[in-house]
Design a protein around this motif. Structure first.
Motif, mmCIF file in Angstrom:
data_model
loop_
_atom_site.group_PDB
_atom_site.id
_atom_site.type_symbol
_atom_site.label_atom_id
_atom_site.label_comp_id
_atom_site.label_asym_id
_atom_site.label_seq_id
_atom_site.Cartn_x
_atom_site.Cartn_y
_atom_site.Cartn_z
ATOM 1 N N TYR A 25 0.841 -1.017 -0.234
ATOM 2 C CA TYR A 25 0.061 -0.098 0.225
ATOM 3 C C TYR A 25 0.873 1.626 -0.220
ATOM 4 O O TYR A 25 0.962 2.392 -0.932
ATOM 5 C CB TYR A 25 -1.037 -0.228 1.238
ATOM 6 N N ASP A 26 2.436 1.125 1.321
ATOM 7 C CA ASP A 26 2.185 2.451 1.126
ATOM 8 C C ASP A 26 3.437 2.654 -0.077
ATOM 9 O O ASP A 26 3.864 3.693 -1.111
ATOM 10 C CB ASP A 26 3.524 2.255 1.822
ATOM 11 N N ARG B 270 0.982 4.010 -2.796
ATOM 12 C CA ARG B 270 -0.482 4.983 -2.710
ATOM 13 C C ARG B 270 -0.259 6.232 -3.641
ATOM 14 O O ARG B 270 -1.294 6.793 -3.613
ATOM 15 C CB ARG B 270 -0.270 5.395 -0.842
ATOM 16 N N ASP B 271 0.954 6.352 -4.112
ATOM 17 C CA ASP B 271 0.865 7.871 -4.428
ATOM 18 C C ASP B 271 0.923 7.853 -6.159
ATOM 19 O O ASP B 271 1.801 8.863 -6.693
ATOM 20 C CB ASP B 271 2.475 8.744 -4.060
ATOM 21 N N GLN C 261 -0.986 2.252 -10.638
ATOM 22 C CA GLN C 261 -1.807 1.078 -9.348
ATOM 23 C C GLN C 261 -2.217 0.034 -10.389
ATOM 24 O O GLN C 261 -2.111 -0.910 -9.878
ATOM 25 C CB GLN C 261 -2.832 2.003 -8.748
ATOM 26 N N HIS D 191 -9.752 -1.383 -2.356
ATOM 27 C CA HIS D 191 -9.312 -0.029 -2.272
ATOM 28 C C HIS D 191 -9.027 1.232 -2.707
ATOM 29 O O HIS D 191 -9.713 2.200 -3.240
ATOM 30 C CB HIS D 191 -8.421 0.003 -0.870
ATOM 31 N N PHE D 192 -8.849 0.921 -3.618
ATOM 32 C CA PHE D 192 -8.345 1.642 -4.920
ATOM 33 C C PHE D 192 -8.999 1.979 -5.834
ATOM 34 O O PHE D 192 -8.459 2.947 -6.889
ATOM 35 C CB PHE D 192 -6.104 1.474 -5.359
#
Length: 65
Positions: free
Chosen positions: A23-24, A27-28, A34, A57-58
């Protein structure tokens, strides 16, 4: 990202990162990146349900064949 870059990134996660670290890592990233990363990761990690949940989630739809 090229397909080779996607594969290299995901394969570098190979059991070295947990789902929170993945995730980390993404995320950006842009939505497009993604989607590329999570779609490839889902197949690479044998359709791991945690990858699918992270994709959800994304807002990335992973289509199972």
């Amino acid at each position: 990202m090229t397909q080779a870059e996607v594969e290299s990134a995901v394969e570098s996660w190979n059991w070295n990162l947990n789902i929170f670290e993945i995730y980390d890592e993404i995320r950006d990233c842009s939505e497009r990146h993604q989607k590329q990363l999570l779609t490839y990761a889902y197949g690479f990690f044998n359709e791991d349900p945690m990858i699918k949940e992270l994709a959800h989630h994304f807002g990335v739809d992973i289509i199972e064949e």
